[in-house]
Scaffold this active site. Structure first.
Site, PDB file in Angstrom:
ATOM      1  N   HIS A 124       0.841  -1.203   0.000  1.00 22.20           N
ATOM      2  CA  HIS A 124       0.000   0.000   0.000  1.00 22.20           C
ATOM      3  C   HIS A 124       0.869   1.244   0.000  1.00 22.20           C
ATOM      4  O   HIS A 124       1.778   1.377   0.812  1.00 22.20           O
ATOM      5  CB  HIS A 124      -0.902   0.022   1.245  1.00 22.20           C
ATOM      6  CG  HIS A 124      -2.036  -0.950   1.170  1.00 22.20           C
ATOM      7  ND1 HIS A 124      -3.200  -0.797   1.870  1.00 22.20           N
ATOM      8  CD2 HIS A 124      -2.186  -2.081   0.444  1.00 22.20           C
ATOM      9  CE1 HIS A 124      -4.020  -1.806   1.596  1.00 22.20           C
ATOM     10  NE2 HIS A 124      -3.415  -2.598   0.736  1.00 22.20           N
ATOM     11  N   TYR A 135      -9.102   5.222   7.777  1.00 26.51           N
ATOM     12  CA  TYR A 135      -9.225   5.591   9.185  1.00 26.51           C
ATOM     13  C   TYR A 135     -10.315   6.661   9.245  1.00 26.51           C
ATOM     14  O   TYR A 135     -10.118   7.771   8.749  1.00 26.51           O
ATOM     15  CB  TYR A 135      -7.906   6.165   9.715  1.00 26.51           C
ATOM     16  CG  TYR A 135      -6.792   5.128   9.894  1.00 26.51           C
ATOM     17  CD1 TYR A 135      -6.029   4.698   8.814  1.00 26.51           C
ATOM     18  CD2 TYR A 135      -6.506   4.597  11.153  1.00 26.51           C
ATOM     19  CE1 TYR A 135      -5.011   3.758   8.988  1.00 26.51           C
ATOM     20  CE2 TYR A 135      -5.488   3.664  11.339  1.00 26.51           C
ATOM     21  CZ  TYR A 135      -4.755   3.247  10.250  1.00 26.51           C
ATOM     22  OH  TYR A 135      -3.753   2.315  10.419  1.00 26.51           O
ATOM     23  N   PRO A 181      -3.483  -0.036  18.877  1.00 24.52           N
ATOM     24  CA  PRO A 181      -3.251  -0.481  17.503  1.00 24.52           C
ATOM     25  C   PRO A 181      -3.435   0.598  16.421  1.00 24.52           C
ATOM     26  O   PRO A 181      -3.167   0.342  15.251  1.00 24.52           O
ATOM     27  CB  PRO A 181      -4.277  -1.608  17.308  1.00 24.52           C
ATOM     28  CG  PRO A 181      -5.330  -1.350  18.327  1.00 24.52           C
ATOM     29  CD  PRO A 181      -4.662  -0.672  19.476  1.00 24.52           C
ATOM     30  N   LYS A 225       1.806  -0.286  15.059  1.00 23.65           N
ATOM     31  CA  LYS A 225       3.241  -0.376  15.363  1.00 23.65           C
ATOM     32  C   LYS A 225       3.665  -1.626  16.136  1.00 23.65           C
ATOM     33  O   LYS A 225       4.852  -1.958  16.174  1.00 23.65           O
ATOM     34  CB  LYS A 225       3.682   0.852  16.177  1.00 23.65           C
ATOM     35  CG  LYS A 225       3.701   2.124  15.385  1.00 23.65           C
ATOM     36  CD  LYS A 225       4.851   2.123  14.389  1.00 23.65           C
ATOM     37  CE  LYS A 225       4.651   3.125  13.283  1.00 23.65           C
ATOM     38  NZ  LYS A 225       4.643   2.557  11.942  1.00 23.65           N
ATOM     39  N   TYR A 275       4.261   6.473  10.062  1.00 27.69           N
ATOM     40  CA  TYR A 275       3.436   5.314   9.697  1.00 27.69           C
ATOM     41  C   TYR A 275       4.266   4.250   8.971  1.00 27.69           C
ATOM     42  O   TYR A 275       4.165   3.065   9.279  1.00 27.69           O
ATOM     43  CB  TYR A 275       2.258   5.762   8.817  1.00 27.69           C
ATOM     44  CG  TYR A 275       1.160   4.732   8.759  1.00 27.69           C
ATOM     45  CD1 TYR A 275       0.135   4.725   9.700  1.00 27.69           C
ATOM     46  CD2 TYR A 275       1.149   3.744   7.774  1.00 27.69           C
ATOM     47  CE1 TYR A 275      -0.872   3.765   9.670  1.00 27.69           C
ATOM     48  CE2 TYR A 275       0.152   2.782   7.732  1.00 27.69           C
ATOM     49  CZ  TYR A 275      -0.853   2.800   8.685  1.00 27.69           C
ATOM     50  OH  TYR A 275      -1.847   1.848   8.653  1.00 27.69           O
TER      51      TYR A 275
HETATM   52  C1  PHB Z   1      -5.245  -4.502  10.722  1.00 25.60           C
HETATM   53  O1  PHB Z   1      -5.389  -4.702   9.510  1.00 25.60           O
HETATM   54  O2  PHB Z   1      -5.446  -5.413  11.541  1.00 25.60           O
HETATM   55  C2  PHB Z   1      -4.864  -3.170  11.209  1.00 25.60           C
HETATM   56  C3  PHB Z   1      -4.549  -2.178  10.303  1.00 25.60           C
HETATM   57  C4  PHB Z   1      -4.190  -0.916  10.742  1.00 25.60           C
HETATM   58  C5  PHB Z   1      -4.163  -0.645  12.094  1.00 25.60           C
HETATM   59  C6  PHB Z   1      -4.471  -1.638  13.013  1.00 25.60           C
HETATM   60  C7  PHB Z   1      -4.809  -2.900  12.567  1.00 25.60           C
HETATM   61  O3  PHB Z   1      -3.846   0.593  12.508  1.00 25.60           O
END
Ligand code: PHB
Ligand code: APR
Length: 390
Positions: free
Chosen positions: A72, A201, A293, A297, A385
């Site tokens: 990505h 997000y 999460p 990280k 990120y």
């Molecule tokens: C996930 O795909 O499990 C995932 C992706 C991004 C995050 C947390 C978990 O910030």
């Protein structure tokens, strides 16, 4: 019995450490309380930084990751009825993330260890560390009802946040730093094609939602829920309705639903223990630090710790050079604290808190607007990120 490095825990940290040590000619035994089937099925996060992917590839465990991982080049922030892309290819050229489930990393590592004769003991219990401040520390445990003991040169505590290793450090020799957040994440895995090409997000008055994925056929979603939320109060149709309400907030976006394969609730916490070492015990991964999460990280920090520890142990065994071991905690903590701040920042930016007043919500919106309209602010998000290298 003896080994060079006794490793407690077969999560990504313990397994990768055992694998990397083997490649340096250093032997280890891994002790895991769960079964192999359990650790290979446990659904966790799934975002790998560029440096994590490089480490796995260089260690010869990146073959399936290269084939099946989804690269990505950006993420979307969705708020105020609009979508905003954080474009890694422009802001941090050459650095992308790879979406690949943590349990897939675990499967690849277990397979690699077992293929080269690695010693992983599953379903052990009563693990206890002794004499960690001596030159002959040992790990005691019970396997199939029998008490056993392994004498080691070093012990690596890779047994996650709820493990026993951290508490083996005398309370007076460690300091804990901690934050709890007044909400949790309800996560689902669903058999349905992702509704977008990239992670979304989403911030809104109903709470945060995240659209993620595992493959072209499997999607992963998270919803901000109350800290005391129970899965029983979240039947499948309530989950889909809430995901739609939080994600279908921009023109032309509709969320595809499908059978839910897995549901879980994760507490949101930040935690660091300092130092990450005591005597001949070295902590790595979640045993030493937890991040919420939101910044994705956790796994990447575990891999970074293990890289540092492998280098330090290799220098010690090859040349008797103890400087890497002496500096282990300080070296890891620089990256750990950067990730702590980033994860805390992403979490407080994207989740409305029940305790917030109207002023606090306006500040969140202002900061979101700034991040998506200032190249400097967007670059700061992007470089954290994809993985900031201290
Ligand atoms: C996930 O795909 O499990 C995932 C992706 C991004 C995050 C947390 C978990 O910030
Ligand atoms: N004895 C033996 N094994 C134990 C014990 C114990 N007392 N306690 C815990 N374990 C095992 C757990 O069953 C688990 O398999 O230690 C392992 C720790 O693995 P993780 O929790 O996955 O931690 P880590 O390897 O540090 O990986 C960090 O995991 O929690 C996620 O988001 C986090 O992605 C990050 C990653």
């Amino acid at each position: 019995m003896r080994t060079q490095v006794g490793i407690v825990g077969a999560g990504p940290a313990g397994l990768l450490l055992s694998h990397l040590l083997h490649r340096e000619g250093i032997e280890s035994v891994v002790l895991e309380m769960r079964s192999r089937a359990y650790i290979e099925k446990r659904v966790r996060a799934g975002v790998l930084e560029h440096g994590t992917v490089e480490t796995l590839r260089a260690a010869g465990v990146g073959e399936r990751l290269s084939r099946e991982g989804l690269i990505h080049q950006g993420i979307e922030l969705r708020f105020g009825g609009r979508r905003h892309r954080i474009a890694f290819e422009e802001l941090v050229p050459g650095r992308a993330i790879t979406v690949y489930g943590q349990q897939e990393v675990v499967k690849d590592l277990v397979a690699a260890r077992l293929a080269s004769g690695g010693d992983i003991r599953f379903e052990v219990d009563d693990v206890a560390l002794t004499a960690i401040d001596s030159e002959r520390p040992s790990v005691k445990f019970r396997a199939a009802g029998e008490r056993e003991s392994i004498e080691c040169d070093f012990i690596a505590g890779c047994d996650g946040f709820h493990g026993v290793s951290r508490d083996a450090i005398p309370a007076g020799a460690r300091t804990h730093f901690e934050r709890e957040y007044p909400f949790a994440w309800l996560g689902i895995l669903a058999r349905v094609a992702p509704s977008a090409d990239e992670l979304i997000y989403a911030y809104g008055d109903r709470g945060f939602a995240l659209h993620s994925m595992r493959s072209p056929e499997v999607s992963r979603f998270y919803l901000q829920v109350g800290a005391d939320a129970q899965l029983e109060s979240w039947p499948d149709d309530r989950i889909w309705a809430e995901l739609r309400a939080r994600l279908e907030t921009v023109p032309g976006f509709s969320l595809a639903a499908g059978p839910i394969l897995e549901k879980n609730i994760t507490a949101m916490r930040s935690f660091v223990v300092e130092p990450m070492q005591f005597g001949r015990l070295y902590l790595a991964g979640d045993a030493a630090h937890i991040v919420p999460p939101t910044g994705a990280k956790g796994l990447n920090l575990a891999v970074a710790d293990v890289r540092v520890l492998t280098r330090a142990l290799a220098d010690w065994y090859a040349r008797g050079d103890a400087s890497g071991l002496a500096q282990y905690s300080a070296t890891c903590l620089r990256r750990v604290w950067r990730a702590q701040h980033f994860s805390y920042w992403m979490t407080t930016l994207l989740h409305p808190f029940d305790s917030d007043d109207a002023y606090a919500r306006r500040l969140q919106l202002s900061q979101l607007e700034y991040v998506v309209s200032s190249r400097a602010a967007a670059t700061s998000l992007a470089e954290n990120y994809v993985g900031w290298e201290p």
